[in-house]
Scaffold this motif. Sequence first.
Motif, PDB file in Angstrom:
ATOM      1  N   PRO A   1     -15.640  13.909  45.768  1.00  0.00           N
ATOM      2  CA  PRO A   1     -16.529  14.804  45.026  1.00  0.00           C
ATOM      3  C   PRO A   1     -16.419  14.732  43.509  1.00  0.00           C
ATOM      4  CG  PRO A   1     -14.729  16.048  45.960  1.00  0.00           C
ATOM      5  CD  PRO A   1     -14.606  14.647  46.491  1.00  0.00           C
ATOM      6  N   ALA A   2     -15.582  13.851  42.958  1.00  0.00           N
ATOM      7  CA  ALA A   2     -15.636  13.636  41.514  1.00  0.00           C
ATOM      8  C   ALA A   2     -17.000  13.092  41.108  1.00  0.00           C
ATOM      9  CB  ALA A   2     -14.540  12.673  41.059  1.00  0.00           C
ATOM     10  N   ASN A   3     -17.720  12.524  42.084  1.00  0.00           N
ATOM     11  CA  ASN A   3     -19.057  11.992  41.817  1.00  0.00           C
ATOM     12  C   ASN A   3     -20.141  13.049  41.945  1.00  0.00           C
ATOM     13  OD1 ASN A   3     -18.000   9.305  43.925  1.00  0.00           O
ATOM     14  ND2 ASN A   3     -17.712   9.447  41.731  1.00  0.00           N
ATOM     15  N   ALA A   4     -19.774  14.268  42.346  1.00  0.00           N
ATOM     16  CA  ALA A   4     -20.766  15.301  42.631  1.00  0.00           C
ATOM     17  C   ALA A   4     -21.553  15.723  41.401  1.00  0.00           C
ATOM     18  CB  ALA A   4     -20.083  16.530  43.239  1.00  0.00           C
ATOM     19  N   GLY A   5     -20.923  15.669  40.230  1.00  0.00           N
ATOM     20  CA  GLY A   5     -21.542  16.105  38.996  1.00  0.00           C
ATOM     21  C   GLY A   5     -20.469  16.443  37.982  1.00  0.00           C
ATOM     22  N   PHE A   6     -20.772  17.342  37.051  1.00  0.00           N
ATOM     23  CA  PHE A   6     -19.754  17.727  36.072  1.00  0.00           C
ATOM     24  C   PHE A   6     -19.987  19.160  35.612  1.00  0.00           C
ATOM     25  CE2 PHE A   6     -23.139  16.807  33.167  1.00  0.00           C
ATOM     26  CZ  PHE A   6     -22.885  17.553  32.020  1.00  0.00           C
ATOM     27  N   MET A   7     -18.902  19.774  35.147  1.00  0.00           N
ATOM     28  CA  MET A   7     -18.919  21.130  34.622  1.00  0.00           C
ATOM     29  C   MET A   7     -18.633  21.084  33.123  1.00  0.00           C
ATOM     30  SD  MET A   7     -19.217  24.370  35.543  1.00  0.00           S
ATOM     31  CE  MET A   7     -18.659  24.649  37.230  1.00  0.00           C
TER      32      MET A   7
ATOM     33  N   ALA B   1     -24.992  15.308  40.016  1.00  0.00           N
ATOM     34  CA  ALA B   1     -25.147  13.887  39.711  1.00  0.00           C
ATOM     35  C   ALA B   1     -26.348  13.289  40.437  1.00  0.00           C
ATOM     36  CB  ALA B   1     -23.873  13.141  40.100  1.00  0.00           C
ATOM     37  N   ASN B   2     -26.749  12.097  39.996  1.00  0.00           N
ATOM     38  CA  ASN B   2     -27.745  11.275  40.684  1.00  0.00           C
ATOM     39  C   ASN B   2     -27.022  10.035  41.200  1.00  0.00           C
ATOM     40  OD1 ASN B   2     -29.812  13.058  39.876  1.00  0.00           O
ATOM     41  ND2 ASN B   2     -30.035  11.986  37.921  1.00  0.00           N
ATOM     42  N   LEU B   3     -26.640  10.068  42.475  1.00  0.00           N
ATOM     43  CA  LEU B   3     -25.788   9.035  43.044  1.00  0.00           C
ATOM     44  C   LEU B   3     -26.575   7.807  43.478  1.00  0.00           C
ATOM     45  CD1 LEU B   3     -23.639  11.466  45.200  1.00  0.00           C
ATOM     46  CD2 LEU B   3     -22.953  10.397  43.059  1.00  0.00           C
ATOM     47  N   LEU B   4     -25.866   6.701  43.692  1.00  0.00           N
ATOM     48  CA  LEU B   4     -26.502   5.485  44.179  1.00  0.00           C
ATOM     49  C   LEU B   4     -27.124   5.743  45.547  1.00  0.00           C
ATOM     50  CD1 LEU B   4     -23.899   2.802  45.310  1.00  0.00           C
ATOM     51  CD2 LEU B   4     -23.456   5.249  45.311  1.00  0.00           C
TER      52      LEU B   4
ATOM     53  N   ALA C   1     -16.964  11.382  37.193  1.00  0.00           N
ATOM     54  CA  ALA C   1     -16.338  10.068  37.345  1.00  0.00           C
ATOM     55  C   ALA C   1     -16.639   9.187  36.139  1.00  0.00           C
ATOM     56  CB  ALA C   1     -16.835   9.396  38.621  1.00  0.00           C
ATOM     57  N   ASP C   2     -17.770   9.453  35.460  1.00  0.00           N
ATOM     58  CA  ASP C   2     -18.166   8.670  34.285  1.00  0.00           C
ATOM     59  C   ASP C   2     -18.380   9.507  33.035  1.00  0.00           C
ATOM     60  OD1 ASP C   2     -18.209   5.901  34.967  1.00  0.00           O
ATOM     61  OD2 ASP C   2     -20.013   6.203  36.167  1.00  0.00           O
ATOM     62  N   PHE C   3     -18.144  10.817  33.112  1.00  0.00           N
ATOM     63  CA  PHE C   3     -18.404  11.673  31.958  1.00  0.00           C
ATOM     64  C   PHE C   3     -17.383  12.796  31.964  1.00  0.00           C
ATOM     65  CE2 PHE C   3     -21.122  14.991  29.784  1.00  0.00           C
ATOM     66  CZ  PHE C   3     -21.156  14.349  28.556  1.00  0.00           C
ATOM     67  N   PHE C   4     -16.423  12.745  31.032  1.00  0.00           N
ATOM     68  CA  PHE C   4     -15.310  13.687  31.092  1.00  0.00           C
ATOM     69  C   PHE C   4     -14.719  13.925  29.711  1.00  0.00           C
ATOM     70  CE2 PHE C   4     -14.296   9.385  32.496  1.00  0.00           C
ATOM     71  CZ  PHE C   4     -13.334   8.971  31.570  1.00  0.00           C
ATOM     72  N   PRO C   5     -14.110  15.103  29.496  1.00  0.00           N
ATOM     73  CA  PRO C   5     -13.505  15.411  28.201  1.00  0.00           C
ATOM     74  C   PRO C   5     -12.226  14.631  27.993  1.00  0.00           C
ATOM     75  CG  PRO C   5     -13.079  17.185  29.756  1.00  0.00           C
ATOM     76  CD  PRO C   5     -13.981  16.216  30.464  1.00  0.00           C
ATOM     77  N   ALA C   6     -12.024  14.228  26.743  1.00  0.00           N
ATOM     78  CA  ALA C   6     -10.806  13.516  26.349  1.00  0.00           C
ATOM     79  C   ALA C   6     -10.512  13.890  24.900  1.00  0.00           C
ATOM     80  CB  ALA C   6     -10.978  12.007  26.494  1.00  0.00           C
ATOM     81  N   GLY C   7      -9.484  14.689  24.692  1.00  0.00           N
ATOM     82  CA  GLY C   7      -9.209  15.168  23.344  1.00  0.00           C
ATOM     83  C   GLY C   7     -10.368  16.003  22.833  1.00  0.00           C
ATOM     84  N   GLU C   8     -10.897  15.639  21.674  1.00  0.00           N
ATOM     85  CA  GLU C   8     -11.972  16.405  21.048  1.00  0.00           C
ATOM     86  C   GLU C   8     -13.358  15.870  21.378  1.00  0.00           C
ATOM     87  OE1 GLU C   8     -11.461  19.239  19.380  1.00  0.00           O
ATOM     88  OE2 GLU C   8      -9.371  18.985  19.961  1.00  0.00           O
ATOM     89  N   VAL C   9     -13.459  14.894  22.264  1.00  0.00           N
ATOM     90  CA  VAL C   9     -14.754  14.284  22.566  1.00  0.00           C
ATOM     91  C   VAL C   9     -14.981  14.245  24.075  1.00  0.00           C
ATOM     92  CG1 VAL C   9     -14.580  12.849  20.494  1.00  0.00           C
ATOM     93  CG2 VAL C   9     -13.884  11.904  22.717  1.00  0.00           C
ATOM     94  N   TYR C  10     -16.184  13.842  24.449  1.00  0.00           N
ATOM     95  CA  TYR C  10     -16.488  13.482  25.834  1.00  0.00           C
ATOM     96  C   TYR C  10     -16.670  11.971  25.891  1.00  0.00           C
ATOM     97  CZ  TYR C  10     -17.097  17.775  28.508  1.00  0.00           C
ATOM     98  OH  TYR C  10     -16.878  18.934  29.207  1.00  0.00           O
ATOM     99  N   LEU C  11     -16.090  11.342  26.886  1.00  0.00           N
ATOM    100  CA  LEU C  11     -16.280   9.914  27.105  1.00  0.00           C
ATOM    101  C   LEU C  11     -17.365   9.715  28.150  1.00  0.00           C
ATOM    102  CD1 LEU C  11     -12.571   8.640  27.194  1.00  0.00           C
ATOM    103  CD2 LEU C  11     -14.112   8.826  25.222  1.00  0.00           C
ATOM    104  N   LEU C  12     -18.342   8.887  27.821  1.00  0.00           N
ATOM    105  CA  LEU C  12     -19.407   8.506  28.752  1.00  0.00           C
ATOM    106  C   LEU C  12     -19.224   7.028  29.076  1.00  0.00           C
ATOM    107  CD1 LEU C  12     -22.071   8.838  30.301  1.00  0.00           C
ATOM    108  CD2 LEU C  12     -23.277   8.391  28.133  1.00  0.00           C
ATOM    109  N   THR C  13     -18.785   6.744  30.278  1.00  0.00           N
ATOM    110  CA  THR C  13     -18.560   5.356  30.675  1.00  0.00           C
ATOM    111  C   THR C  13     -19.766   4.850  31.465  1.00  0.00           C
ATOM    112  OG1 THR C  13     -17.308   6.088  32.628  1.00  0.00           O
ATOM    113  CG2 THR C  13     -16.060   5.577  30.648  1.00  0.00           C
TER     114      THR C  13
END
Length: 339
Positions: free
Chosen positions: A77-83, A100-103, A137-149
């Motif tokens: 469920p890490a692929n379910a979306g994000f908060m 999320a919009n999954l494959l 899984a592709d969008f998460f907080p890291a320090g002071e930013v969000y990483l979008l992979t």
Amino acid sequence: MSGASGPQRWVLMGDPAHFSVKGGANPHTRTRWGTKRHVDRERAIRQWRRLRDTLEDLGLRVLVVPPDPEQPGLVYPANAGFMPDLDTPWPRAERRFHLANLLPTRAGEKPHYARVLSAAGIPAATIDERFRFEGEADFFPAGEVYLLTHGPLERQRFVPALAFPPWKRVYGFRTDVRVEPILIPVVAPKRVVKIELRREAHYHGDTALCAFGPKRSFLLAYREGIAPAAWEPLRVLFGEHLIELSDDDAARYAANSFAVEREGQCVLVMPQGVSERLLGQVRERGVTPLTVDVSEFLKKGGGSVKCMIGDLGPVLEESSQGSAGARETKLWTHFDASD
């Protein structure tokens, strides 16, 4: 930590009663011949329970997504979306989970997540369905930013190869970089930093990168898993707080770990088998590593600790748990009956 007071962190986990390889959509799910791997379900259930127990011992509340034989990927469920505002305590009715919009082989999971969130009293929103986007899984907080992979989206297929066997499978990645303008206002004023992925075995960002520790200020990072141009921005952002992963630790999905901070204590739940050197580096940062064996989920499905957890953040409870608590009990009864 289980007796600590204050807001309780809620997470999603997917009942593994029907865990199997359906789509075979990442390199871990198939043999070198391209055939789908067979899951030892009894072993998977034992491992899943151990991870659940570990999270509950840390004071987290686990909301279980009921199983569906047609949707075995619900165990990830890490692929379910994000908060957004992931680490800020809010009443559940004031939180908003972005689905999320999954494959295509996993798109059927979306209504399952929506139902569980609704039963828990957490509102859900959708992302423009024109764009593939696989949640935290592709969008998460890291320090002071969000990483979008992100990485190239491919039509998954077999192609000829000058090797033995004389073919290979093309997998591609999971999140369309064009979703960035939609995500920016959701997490503002935090800045979004794009990171391109380059290894199909690390097809989600949370398999190559993991922010942890106080205010997620430290970062585990697998240099070979991301595009060369993306390394320098990470080095500038994190400096001495960046820990570069070895090939062996990266192959064990060390970056697919789950960070918990509660009452001033920081824990990192990690896959069993990571090196003693890495465990020592985590401890040196004042963070306690806990390892859990979820090898059946990695070796057969391509997901480890973090993939098995959907983070809903800390929830402020105004009164009693009410209907959400009743719903959770019902789900556990369902799971126990499937053993």
